[in-house]
Design a protein around this motif. Structure first.
Motif, PDB file in Angstrom:
ATOM      1  N   LEU A 110       0.834  -1.208   0.000  1.00  0.00           N
ATOM      2  CA  LEU A 110       0.000   0.000   0.000  1.00  0.00           C
ATOM      3  C   LEU A 110       0.865   1.253   0.000  1.00  0.00           C
ATOM      4  O   LEU A 110       0.539   2.250  -0.667  1.00  0.00           O
ATOM      5  N   LEU A 111       1.978   1.216   0.729  1.00  0.00           N
ATOM      6  CA  LEU A 111       2.888   2.357   0.761  1.00  0.00           C
ATOM      7  C   LEU A 111       3.750   2.399  -0.495  1.00  0.00           C
ATOM      8  O   LEU A 111       3.914   3.459  -1.116  1.00  0.00           O
ATOM      9  N   VAL A 121       2.268   9.456   1.312  1.00  0.00           N
ATOM     10  CA  VAL A 121       1.437   8.537   2.090  1.00  0.00           C
ATOM     11  C   VAL A 121       1.209   9.109   3.488  1.00  0.00           C
ATOM     12  O   VAL A 121       2.175   9.472   4.184  1.00  0.00           O
ATOM     13  N   ILE A 122      -0.048   9.206   3.883  1.00  0.00           N
ATOM     14  CA  ILE A 122      -0.406   9.612   5.238  1.00  0.00           C
ATOM     15  C   ILE A 122      -0.734   8.340   6.018  1.00  0.00           C
ATOM     16  O   ILE A 122      -1.644   7.605   5.655  1.00  0.00           O
ATOM     17  N   PHE A 249      -0.446  -2.685   7.692  1.00  0.00           N
ATOM     18  CA  PHE A 249      -0.932  -1.502   6.984  1.00  0.00           C
ATOM     19  C   PHE A 249      -2.247  -1.873   6.313  1.00  0.00           C
ATOM     20  O   PHE A 249      -2.345  -2.880   5.597  1.00  0.00           O
ATOM     21  N   LEU A 250      -3.286  -1.057   6.565  1.00  0.00           N
ATOM     22  CA  LEU A 250      -4.626  -1.313   6.052  1.00  0.00           C
ATOM     23  C   LEU A 250      -5.072  -0.129   5.208  1.00  0.00           C
ATOM     24  O   LEU A 250      -4.812   1.035   5.562  1.00  0.00           O
ATOM     25  N   ALA A 251      -5.735  -0.400   4.100  1.00  0.00           N
ATOM     26  CA  ALA A 251      -6.291   0.682   3.294  1.00  0.00           C
ATOM     27  C   ALA A 251      -7.323   1.447   4.119  1.00  0.00           C
ATOM     28  O   ALA A 251      -8.165   0.852   4.788  1.00  0.00           O
TER      29      ALA A 251
END
Length: 310
Positions: A110-111, A121-122, A249-251
């Motif tokens: 995702l990153l 990316v936040i 890490f999750l969307a």
């Protein structure tokens, strides 16, 4: 001659710093055993933490049986104790040992994918698991900027700052200058961290549902998204008791990208709820997330009757 307050503060700072240094050499399994000893003491002798945890858990999971809620309170206070005793390890422990304690990483693409597309990316980093380990991992792998507010015990500031910055993280103040630094970092397609579950001061947030109750939620995120088109992910370091940590890490909920601040704030809170679902006991439930109420904002004369915490 120094005032009694400053003398006491120096003693407190010295004791805390010494404890951090001692515990920095402990292994995660030993720190977990220590937390399991401390947690029951917190539950028994710290009425405030116990009661606030119970109130928050009852709000989040009213369908759970009383026995299950009691067990969740117990487990939550053990995990909160673990976070406290792990601070020295995360900030002062041997960097290779901290890195080795991170057993799993989920959702890194995702990153990577966002940065490959030229987007910053936040990372929404709620108070779950050990967020200092998350900071360690992020700043070890990406150019990373996060807001930082010095502690009340000023003597601890150099230790905390150095611990958070030692893998390359950049700390910026919690003011307009810090926000400008976040915007610049995002425009450089870097990663920035935001604590999404701290209650902001009046005028810096809106009310949005969090476990079906209105919680005053910061509006910094939609401002950053609107000016940078950054991607938003939720990041946590989930504790693997006795072994180490797993990074997830999750969307983020798609509503975080909405230009309406209330809609975006609802997306932020939903994103935090999704992270908590990984292991509800690892969330910091003793924080008074619902301290502010819509009735207080409306200045209703009976607003105190709507408070969740007594």
């Amino acid at each position: 001659m120094a005032s009694p307050e400053s003398f006491i503060e120096r003693l407190q700072s010295r004791a805390i710093a010494t404890l951090w240094r001692v515990l920095s050499g402990w292994r995660p399994v030993s720190l977990w055993r220590l937390a399991r000893l401390i947690g029951p003491l917190v539950r028994r002798f710290s009425q405030r933490e116990r009661l606030v945890t119970r109130v928050n858990l009852n709000q989040a999971y009213p369908e759970l049986a009383e026995s299950v809620q009691r067990r969740l309170v117990r487990d939550s206070l053990v995990h909160s104790s673990a976070t406290m005793v792990e601070l020295g390890f995360a900030w002062l422990g041997d960097a290779q040992r901290v890195s080795d304690s991170i057993q799993e990483v989920h959702g890194r693409t995702l990153l990577d994918d966002a940065r490959d597309r030229g987007q910053g990316v936040i990372v929404l980093a709620p108070h779950f698991g050990n967020w200092e380990v998350l900071n360690f991992w992020l700043s070890s792998h990406f150019p990373f900027t996060a807001m930082y507010e010095p502690p009340k015990l000023a003597a601890l500031d150099p230790i905390i700052r150095q611990g958070r910055e030692r893998q390359g993280a950049r700390l910026v103040p919690t003011n307009p200058r810090g926000v400008a630094a976040l915007l610049k970092a995002l425009n450089r397609t870097e990663a920035v961290g935001i604590l999404p579950d701290q209650e902001p001061g009046w005028g810096s947030g809106v009310f949005a549902p969090f476990f079906e109750r209105q919680a005053y939620t910061a509006t910094l995120l939609p401002k950053l998204v609107a000016r940078t088109e950054a991607r938003v992910v939720t990041g946590v370091a989930r504790r693997l008791p006795g072994r180490g940590f797993a990074i997830h890490f999750l969307a983020a909920d798609e509503r975080v990208y909405d230009s309406d601040e209330r809609t975006s704030a609802a997306g932020v809170n939903a994103s935090v709820e999704a992270a908590i679902a990984l292991d509800p006991a690892q969330y910091q439930w003793e924080y008074k997330r619902y301290r502010k109420t819509p009735e207080e904002a409306e200045q209703r004369p009976d607003w105190k009757h709507f408070r969740l915490y007594r």
